[in-house]
Design a protein around this motif. Sequence first.
Motif, PDB file in Angstrom:
ATOM      1  N   MET A   1       0.847  -1.182   0.000  1.00 22.17           N
ATOM      2  CA  MET A   1       0.000   0.000   0.000  1.00 22.17           C
ATOM      3  C   MET A   1       0.886   1.237   0.000  1.00 22.17           C
ATOM      4  SD  MET A   1      -3.050  -0.775   2.668  1.00 22.17           S
ATOM      5  CE  MET A   1      -2.937  -2.392   3.357  1.00 22.17           C
ATOM      6  N   GLY A   2       0.501   2.253  -0.735  1.00 26.55           N
ATOM      7  CA  GLY A   2       1.282   3.471  -0.809  1.00 26.55           C
ATOM      8  C   GLY A   2       0.762   4.545   0.123  1.00 26.55           C
ATOM      9  N   PHE A   3       0.712   4.257   1.390  1.00 28.74           N
ATOM     10  CA  PHE A   3       0.180   5.201   2.352  1.00 28.74           C
ATOM     11  C   PHE A   3       1.294   5.702   3.258  1.00 28.74           C
ATOM     12  CE2 PHE A   3      -3.346   2.256   1.400  1.00 28.74           C
ATOM     13  CZ  PHE A   3      -4.191   3.167   0.787  1.00 28.74           C
ATOM     14  N   ASP A   4       0.999   6.761   3.970  1.00 35.10           N
ATOM     15  CA  ASP A   4       1.930   7.312   4.936  1.00 35.10           C
ATOM     16  C   ASP A   4       1.871   6.435   6.192  1.00 35.10           C
ATOM     17  OD1 ASP A   4       3.246   8.737   6.907  1.00 35.10           O
ATOM     18  OD2 ASP A   4       2.389  10.659   6.321  1.00 35.10           O
ATOM     19  N   LYS A   5       2.889   5.628   6.390  1.00 32.76           N
ATOM     20  CA  LYS A   5       2.902   4.667   7.495  1.00 32.76           C
ATOM     21  C   LYS A   5       2.898   5.330   8.870  1.00 32.76           C
ATOM     22  CE  LYS A   5       5.278   1.081   4.889  1.00 32.76           C
ATOM     23  NZ  LYS A   5       6.440   0.198   4.829  1.00 32.76           N
ATOM     24  N   LYS A   6       3.316   6.563   8.916  1.00 33.89           N
ATOM     25  CA  LYS A   6       3.371   7.265  10.209  1.00 33.89           C
ATOM     26  C   LYS A   6       2.034   7.911  10.574  1.00 33.89           C
ATOM     27  CE  LYS A   6       8.146   7.609  10.821  1.00 33.89           C
ATOM     28  NZ  LYS A   6       8.437   6.356  11.461  1.00 33.89           N
ATOM     29  N   ASN A   7       1.260   8.336   9.575  1.00 30.16           N
ATOM     30  CA  ASN A   7       0.059   9.115   9.868  1.00 30.16           C
ATOM     31  C   ASN A   7      -1.256   8.459   9.481  1.00 30.16           C
ATOM     32  OD1 ASN A   7       1.445  11.468  10.940  1.00 30.16           O
ATOM     33  ND2 ASN A   7       2.182  11.772   8.861  1.00 30.16           N
ATOM     34  N   ASP A   8      -1.262   7.634   8.454  1.00 32.14           N
ATOM     35  CA  ASP A   8      -2.512   7.021   8.003  1.00 32.14           C
ATOM     36  C   ASP A   8      -2.896   5.845   8.894  1.00 32.14           C
ATOM     37  OD1 ASP A   8      -2.743   8.809   5.954  1.00 32.14           O
ATOM     38  OD2 ASP A   8      -1.965   7.460   4.414  1.00 32.14           O
ATOM     39  N   CYS A   9      -4.184   5.682   9.085  1.00 35.66           N
ATOM     40  CA  CYS A   9      -4.725   4.588   9.883  1.00 35.66           C
ATOM     41  C   CYS A   9      -5.135   3.441   8.961  1.00 35.66           C
ATOM     42  CB  CYS A   9      -5.939   5.075  10.677  1.00 35.66           C
ATOM     43  SG  CYS A   9      -6.750   3.781  11.634  1.00 35.66           S
ATOM     44  N   VAL A  10      -4.732   2.235   9.315  1.00 36.64           N
ATOM     45  CA  VAL A  10      -5.130   1.028   8.602  1.00 36.64           C
ATOM     46  C   VAL A  10      -5.944   0.181   9.569  1.00 36.64           C
ATOM     47  CG1 VAL A  10      -4.344  -1.061   7.437  1.00 36.64           C
ATOM     48  CG2 VAL A  10      -3.079   1.070   7.151  1.00 36.64           C
ATOM     49  N   ALA A  11      -7.116  -0.264   9.117  1.00 33.76           N
ATOM     50  CA  ALA A  11      -7.968  -1.118   9.941  1.00 33.76           C
ATOM     51  C   ALA A  11      -7.966  -2.527   9.369  1.00 33.76           C
ATOM     52  CB  ALA A  11      -9.393  -0.577   9.979  1.00 33.76           C
ATOM     53  N   VAL A  12      -7.975  -3.498  10.271  1.00 36.92           N
ATOM     54  CA  VAL A  12      -8.038  -4.904   9.881  1.00 36.92           C
ATOM     55  C   VAL A  12      -9.279  -5.501  10.530  1.00 36.92           C
ATOM     56  CG1 VAL A  12      -6.911  -7.170   9.983  1.00 36.92           C
ATOM     57  CG2 VAL A  12      -5.519  -5.089   9.699  1.00 36.92           C
ATOM     58  N   THR A  13     -10.262  -5.895   9.706  1.00 38.92           N
ATOM     59  CA  THR A  13     -11.448  -6.555  10.248  1.00 38.92           C
ATOM     60  C   THR A  13     -11.173  -8.056  10.331  1.00 38.92           C
ATOM     61  OG1 THR A  13     -12.493  -7.005   8.122  1.00 38.92           O
ATOM     62  CG2 THR A  13     -12.952  -4.851   9.140  1.00 38.92           C
ATOM     63  N   GLY A  14     -11.877  -8.726  11.225  1.00 40.60           N
ATOM     64  CA  GLY A  14     -11.627 -10.150  11.415  1.00 40.60           C
ATOM     65  C   GLY A  14     -10.283 -10.390  12.075  1.00 40.60           C
ATOM     66  N   ALA A  15      -9.844  -9.436  12.883  1.00 41.93           N
ATOM     67  CA  ALA A  15      -8.509  -9.465  13.466  1.00 41.93           C
ATOM     68  C   ALA A  15      -8.312 -10.569  14.496  1.00 41.93           C
ATOM     69  CB  ALA A  15      -8.195  -8.108  14.098  1.00 41.93           C
ATOM     70  N   SER A  16      -9.362 -11.139  15.009  1.00 42.52           N
ATOM     71  CA  SER A  16      -9.227 -12.204  16.005  1.00 42.52           C
ATOM     72  C   SER A  16      -8.906 -13.557  15.385  1.00 42.52           C
ATOM     73  CB  SER A  16     -10.509 -12.334  16.831  1.00 42.52           C
ATOM     74  OG  SER A  16     -10.702 -11.180  17.601  1.00 42.52           O
ATOM     75  N   GLY A  17      -9.078 -13.672  14.090  1.00 45.00           N
ATOM     76  CA  GLY A  17      -8.817 -14.934  13.410  1.00 45.00           C
ATOM     77  C   GLY A  17      -7.352 -15.130  13.078  1.00 45.00           C
ATOM     78  N   PHE A  18      -7.048 -16.308  12.540  1.00 43.97           N
ATOM     79  CA  PHE A  18      -5.675 -16.675  12.201  1.00 43.97           C
ATOM     80  C   PHE A  18      -5.053 -15.695  11.202  1.00 43.97           C
ATOM     81  CE2 PHE A  18      -2.628 -18.959   9.528  1.00 43.97           C
ATOM     82  CZ  PHE A  18      -1.740 -19.419  10.489  1.00 43.97           C
ATOM     83  N   VAL A  19      -5.725 -15.463  10.081  1.00 41.66           N
ATOM     84  CA  VAL A  19      -5.189 -14.577   9.041  1.00 41.66           C
ATOM     85  C   VAL A  19      -5.167 -13.127   9.533  1.00 41.66           C
ATOM     86  CG1 VAL A  19      -5.483 -13.734   6.677  1.00 41.66           C
ATOM     87  CG2 VAL A  19      -5.911 -16.138   7.201  1.00 41.66           C
ATOM     88  N   GLY A  20      -6.225 -12.697  10.207  1.00 39.24           N
ATOM     89  CA  GLY A  20      -6.277 -11.334  10.726  1.00 39.24           C
ATOM     90  C   GLY A  20      -5.152 -11.037  11.690  1.00 39.24           C
ATOM     91  N   GLY A  21      -4.875 -11.981  12.580  1.00 35.87           N
ATOM     92  CA  GLY A  21      -3.782 -11.800  13.537  1.00 35.87           C
ATOM     93  C   GLY A  21      -2.439 -11.676  12.851  1.00 35.87           C
ATOM     94  N   ARG A  22      -2.223 -12.485  11.805  1.00 34.73           N
ATOM     95  CA  ARG A  22      -0.969 -12.408  11.065  1.00 34.73           C
ATOM     96  C   ARG A  22      -0.862 -11.078  10.333  1.00 34.73           C
ATOM     97  NH1 ARG A  22      -1.853 -16.000  13.867  1.00 34.73           N
ATOM     98  NH2 ARG A  22      -0.707 -17.915  14.101  1.00 34.73           N
ATOM     99  N   ALA A  23      -1.982 -10.572   9.825  1.00 34.75           N
ATOM    100  CA  ALA A  23      -1.977  -9.273   9.134  1.00 34.75           C
ATOM    101  C   ALA A  23      -1.574  -8.153  10.087  1.00 34.75           C
ATOM    102  CB  ALA A  23      -3.338  -8.991   8.518  1.00 34.75           C
ATOM    103  N   LEU A  24      -2.062  -8.198  11.324  1.00 31.55           N
ATOM    104  CA  LEU A  24      -1.696  -7.176  12.314  1.00 31.55           C
ATOM    105  C   LEU A  24      -0.191  -7.146  12.538  1.00 31.55           C
ATOM    106  CD1 LEU A  24      -4.424  -7.752  15.043  1.00 31.55           C
ATOM    107  CD2 LEU A  24      -4.395  -5.985  13.267  1.00 31.55           C
ATOM    108  N   TYR A  25       0.401  -8.331  12.720  1.00 25.31           N
ATOM    109  CA  TYR A  25       1.839  -8.400  12.957  1.00 25.31           C
ATOM    110  C   TYR A  25       2.634  -7.943  11.738  1.00 25.31           C
ATOM    111  CZ  TYR A  25       1.341 -10.444  17.524  1.00 25.31           C
ATOM    112  OH  TYR A  25       1.045 -10.622  18.854  1.00 25.31           O
ATOM    113  N   LYS A  26       2.191  -8.306  10.548  1.00 30.87           N
ATOM    114  CA  LYS A  26       2.906  -7.895   9.332  1.00 30.87           C
ATOM    115  C   LYS A  26       2.861  -6.378   9.147  1.00 30.87           C
ATOM    116  CE  LYS A  26       5.074  -8.494   5.426  1.00 30.87           C
ATOM    117  NZ  LYS A  26       6.506  -8.248   5.521  1.00 30.87           N
ATOM    118  N   LEU A  27       1.683  -5.798   9.342  1.00 31.02           N
ATOM    119  CA  LEU A  27       1.574  -4.339   9.225  1.00 31.02           C
ATOM    120  C   LEU A  27       2.477  -3.646  10.250  1.00 31.02           C
ATOM    121  CD1 LEU A  27      -2.275  -4.024   8.721  1.00 31.02           C
ATOM    122  CD2 LEU A  27      -0.530  -3.329   7.062  1.00 31.02           C
ATOM    123  N   SER A  28       2.489  -4.157  11.470  1.00 37.54           N
ATOM    124  CA  SER A  28       3.325  -3.583  12.516  1.00 37.54           C
ATOM    125  C   SER A  28       4.805  -3.715  12.154  1.00 37.54           C
ATOM    126  CB  SER A  28       3.038  -4.287  13.845  1.00 37.54           C
ATOM    127  OG  SER A  28       3.797  -3.705  14.873  1.00 37.54           O
TER     128      SER A  28
END
Length: 167
Positions: A1-28
Amino acid sequence: MGFDKKNDCVAVTGASGFVGGRALYKLSQDGYEHIVATDLNKPDFEMPKNVQFESMDITNKNSIETFLSKYKPTAIINIAAIFNFTTPWELLNNVNVEGPINLLDAGKRHGLEHLVQISSGTVYKGNKMLTEDSPLGPIEPYGKSKLEMEKKLAEYITDPMITILRP
């Protein structure tokens, strides 16, 4: 994604699931500083320190509006879904088909720039090695709900804000 990593907010729905949890860690790991995890219930795993949690129901338009007003995400990665091959069609349709449409419609009113929608390889016919050119033809209700969601989102596909992924 071409967003400002410092200022833009990214939301992950379904974050409690296996794939959602991995997405949170990858974004972080990739340096995104404003990440909001959403699901009906808080994940039972420890989230990265820069991730906030907010309960949100993608089948409830008021819940989505409240969330978008509060966080104003630039992008939503929609992983929320019912992944169960025996779930009745009405519930699958409500979550897997109408939920993403609810997010997109509300997102347009709130300045959302990008919706990344996770679909499924179950939309294809057969169980051999698949490619994007393989024939479509899901054999169970979950796959049918994902294909129906793709068809509905295709009505919006001229809008560059939508990306559909079939893992």
